[in-house]
Design a protein around this motif. Structure first.
Motif, PDB file in Angstrom:
ATOM      1  N   GLN A 140       7.666   1.094   9.736  1.00  0.00           N
ATOM      2  CA  GLN A 140       8.717   0.221   9.198  1.00  0.00           C
ATOM      3  C   GLN A 140       9.670   1.024   8.319  1.00  0.00           C
ATOM      4  OE1 GLN A 140       7.413  -3.468   7.277  1.00  0.00           O
ATOM      5  NE2 GLN A 140       5.388  -3.209   8.196  1.00  0.00           N
ATOM      6  N   GLU A 141      10.876   0.491   8.185  1.00  0.00           N
ATOM      7  CA  GLU A 141      11.812   1.036   7.205  1.00  0.00           C
ATOM      8  C   GLU A 141      11.341   0.526   5.845  1.00  0.00           C
ATOM      9  OE1 GLU A 141      14.686   2.975   7.073  1.00  0.00           O
ATOM     10  OE2 GLU A 141      14.009   3.594   9.054  1.00  0.00           O
ATOM     11  N   VAL A 142      11.036   1.426   4.939  1.00  0.00           N
ATOM     12  CA  VAL A 142      10.577   1.001   3.616  1.00  0.00           C
ATOM     13  C   VAL A 142      11.441   1.666   2.548  1.00  0.00           C
ATOM     14  CG1 VAL A 142       8.186   0.559   4.321  1.00  0.00           C
ATOM     15  CG2 VAL A 142       8.834   2.838   3.538  1.00  0.00           C
ATOM     16  N   PRO A 143      11.484   1.076   1.366  1.00  0.00           N
ATOM     17  CA  PRO A 143      12.285   1.680   0.286  1.00  0.00           C
ATOM     18  C   PRO A 143      11.854   3.115  -0.002  1.00  0.00           C
ATOM     19  CG  PRO A 143      11.515  -0.515  -0.341  1.00  0.00           C
ATOM     20  CD  PRO A 143      10.832  -0.154   0.946  1.00  0.00           C
ATOM     21  N   LYS A 144      12.795   3.914  -0.450  1.00  0.00           N
ATOM     22  CA  LYS A 144      12.506   5.318  -0.776  1.00  0.00           C
ATOM     23  C   LYS A 144      11.448   5.435  -1.871  1.00  0.00           C
ATOM     24  CE  LYS A 144      16.453   7.651   1.045  1.00  0.00           C
ATOM     25  NZ  LYS A 144      16.146   7.248   2.393  1.00  0.00           N
ATOM     26  N   SER A 145      11.313   4.369  -2.672  1.00  0.00           N
ATOM     27  CA  SER A 145      10.342   4.391  -3.767  1.00  0.00           C
ATOM     28  C   SER A 145       8.898   4.389  -3.270  1.00  0.00           C
ATOM     29  CB  SER A 145      10.571   3.200  -4.694  1.00  0.00           C
ATOM     30  OG  SER A 145      10.340   1.987  -3.994  1.00  0.00           O
ATOM     31  N   TYR A 146       8.683   4.061  -1.993  1.00  0.00           N
ATOM     32  CA  TYR A 146       7.325   4.053  -1.443  1.00  0.00           C
ATOM     33  C   TYR A 146       6.874   5.489  -1.235  1.00  0.00           C
ATOM     34  CZ  TYR A 146       7.268  -0.945  -0.232  1.00  0.00           C
ATOM     35  OH  TYR A 146       7.260  -2.310  -0.277  1.00  0.00           O
ATOM     36  N   GLY A 147       5.778   5.852  -1.870  1.00  0.00           N
ATOM     37  CA  GLY A 147       5.218   7.184  -1.656  1.00  0.00           C
ATOM     38  C   GLY A 147       4.327   7.195  -0.424  1.00  0.00           C
ATOM     39  N   MET A 148       3.716   8.324  -0.162  1.00  0.00           N
ATOM     40  CA  MET A 148       2.855   8.463   1.019  1.00  0.00           C
ATOM     41  C   MET A 148       1.677   7.481   0.978  1.00  0.00           C
ATOM     42  SD  MET A 148       4.309  10.393   3.047  1.00  0.00           S
ATOM     43  CE  MET A 148       3.031  10.311   4.281  1.00  0.00           C
ATOM     44  N   ARG A 149       1.130   7.242  -0.209  1.00  0.00           N
ATOM     45  CA  ARG A 149      -0.017   6.345  -0.340  1.00  0.00           C
ATOM     46  C   ARG A 149       0.355   4.926   0.107  1.00  0.00           C
ATOM     47  NH1 ARG A 149      -1.353   8.246  -5.076  1.00  0.00           N
ATOM     48  NH2 ARG A 149      -2.925   9.654  -4.332  1.00  0.00           N
ATOM     49  N   HIS A 150       1.524   4.443  -0.325  1.00  0.00           N
ATOM     50  CA  HIS A 150       1.950   3.089   0.040  1.00  0.00           C
ATOM     51  C   HIS A 150       2.341   3.018   1.512  1.00  0.00           C
ATOM     52  CE1 HIS A 150       2.002   2.904  -4.311  1.00  0.00           C
ATOM     53  NE2 HIS A 150       1.867   1.610  -4.169  1.00  0.00           N
ATOM     54  N   ARG A 151       2.940   4.078   2.027  1.00  0.00           N
ATOM     55  CA  ARG A 151       3.288   4.118   3.457  1.00  0.00           C
ATOM     56  C   ARG A 151       2.009   4.086   4.306  1.00  0.00           C
ATOM     57  NH1 ARG A 151       8.752   6.068   4.185  1.00  0.00           N
ATOM     58  NH2 ARG A 151       9.613   6.483   2.129  1.00  0.00           N
ATOM     59  N   ALA A 152       0.981   4.796   3.844  1.00  0.00           N
ATOM     60  CA  ALA A 152      -0.292   4.816   4.566  1.00  0.00           C
ATOM     61  C   ALA A 152      -0.987   3.449   4.480  1.00  0.00           C
ATOM     62  CB  ALA A 152      -1.209   5.904   4.014  1.00  0.00           C
ATOM     63  N   ALA A 153      -0.934   2.819   3.309  1.00  0.00           N
ATOM     64  CA  ALA A 153      -1.549   1.487   3.154  1.00  0.00           C
ATOM     65  C   ALA A 153      -0.891   0.504   4.118  1.00  0.00           C
ATOM     66  CB  ALA A 153      -1.405   1.003   1.711  1.00  0.00           C
ATOM     67  N   LEU A 154       0.431   0.528   4.160  1.00  0.00           N
ATOM     68  CA  LEU A 154       1.157  -0.365   5.057  1.00  0.00           C
ATOM     69  C   LEU A 154       0.858  -0.016   6.513  1.00  0.00           C
ATOM     70  CD1 LEU A 154       3.065  -2.727   5.067  1.00  0.00           C
ATOM     71  CD2 LEU A 154       4.979  -1.134   4.818  1.00  0.00           C
ATOM     72  N   GLY A 155       0.836   1.271   6.839  1.00  0.00           N
ATOM     73  CA  GLY A 155       0.535   1.708   8.203  1.00  0.00           C
ATOM     74  C   GLY A 155      -0.831   1.247   8.659  1.00  0.00           C
ATOM     75  N   MET A 156      -1.812   1.357   7.790  1.00  0.00           N
ATOM     76  CA  MET A 156      -3.175   0.922   8.121  1.00  0.00           C
ATOM     77  C   MET A 156      -3.199  -0.586   8.370  1.00  0.00           C
ATOM     78  SD  MET A 156      -6.131   2.297   8.482  1.00  0.00           S
ATOM     79  CE  MET A 156      -7.517   1.415   9.154  1.00  0.00           C
ATOM     80  N   SER A 157      -2.414  -1.335   7.604  1.00  0.00           N
ATOM     81  CA  SER A 157      -2.381  -2.792   7.762  1.00  0.00           C
ATOM     82  C   SER A 157      -1.665  -3.199   9.050  1.00  0.00           C
ATOM     83  CB  SER A 157      -1.717  -3.456   6.554  1.00  0.00           C
ATOM     84  OG  SER A 157      -0.313  -3.402   6.643  1.00  0.00           O
ATOM     85  N   GLU A 158      -0.916  -2.287   9.627  1.00  0.00           N
ATOM     86  CA  GLU A 158      -0.207  -2.577  10.886  1.00  0.00           C
ATOM     87  C   GLU A 158      -1.106  -2.383  12.107  1.00  0.00           C
ATOM     88  OE1 GLU A 158       4.075  -1.058   9.074  1.00  0.00           O
ATOM     89  OE2 GLU A 158       3.060   0.175  10.578  1.00  0.00           O
TER      90      GLU A 158
END
Length: 161
Positions: A89-107
């Motif tokens: 997903q397109e996510v805000p620049k404020s999202y670090g790798m940890r939050h991108r991974a959390a979201l990715g896992m939930s997908e």
């Protein structure tokens, strides 16, 4: 079959609260029904009873297992240092790798994923391709239980799953 009552959230919640207060980053995956074998195999097998001390030890800055995620199944930490998929997903620049991974896992699974920010100490919870940021520590248990009930209802609606 796992039910909401099968898991004691207290050690997880306390660890997240304490790590958040100390600005220690963490990524915790609470397994639901989906098979997380690929993610578990990407990490280091642990198989230990969940405890606040164990989680804090794993995520302690520069500890050998602190990078990546921890997978919890029932009352066991099954693996640490697990590699998670990053969100597409397109996510805000404020999202670090940890939050991108959390979201990715939930997908890619029905897991409930908790991310503790190293920068802010704030707790986020990802599930079902969405992430709720800034979950107040005192509301974390309630937030996780609500998502577990959502999974329980989905299971009842689709018994073959």
């Amino acid at each position: 079959r796992r039910t909401e009552q099968d898991i004691n959230l207290e050690p997880i919640v306390v660890a997240c609260q304490e790590m958040g207060a100390d600005k220690v980053g963490a990524l915790i995956i609470i397994k639901q029904d989906d098979d997380l074998g690929v993610v578990v195999e990407s990490g280091i097998s642990i198989d230990a009873k969940v405890s606040t001390a164990l989680l804090e030890n794993i995520f302690f800055k520069n500890a050998p297992l602190h990078d990546g995620g921890v997978v919890i199944s029932g009352d066991r930490v099954v693996a640490a240092k697990c590699v998670l998929p990053s969100t597409q997903q397109e996510v805000p620049k404020s999202y670090g790798m940890r939050h991108r991974a959390a979201l990715g896992m939930s997908e890619v699974s029905d897991a409930i994923v908790i991310a503790v920010s190293e920068e802010t100490g704030k707790i986020s919870v990802a599930h079902d391709s969405t992430i709720k940021r800034g979950v107040e520590p005192q509301n974390l248990t309630q937030t996780i239980r609500k998502l577990m009930r959502k999974n329980d209802r989905r299971r009842e609606d689709n018994p073959e799953k």
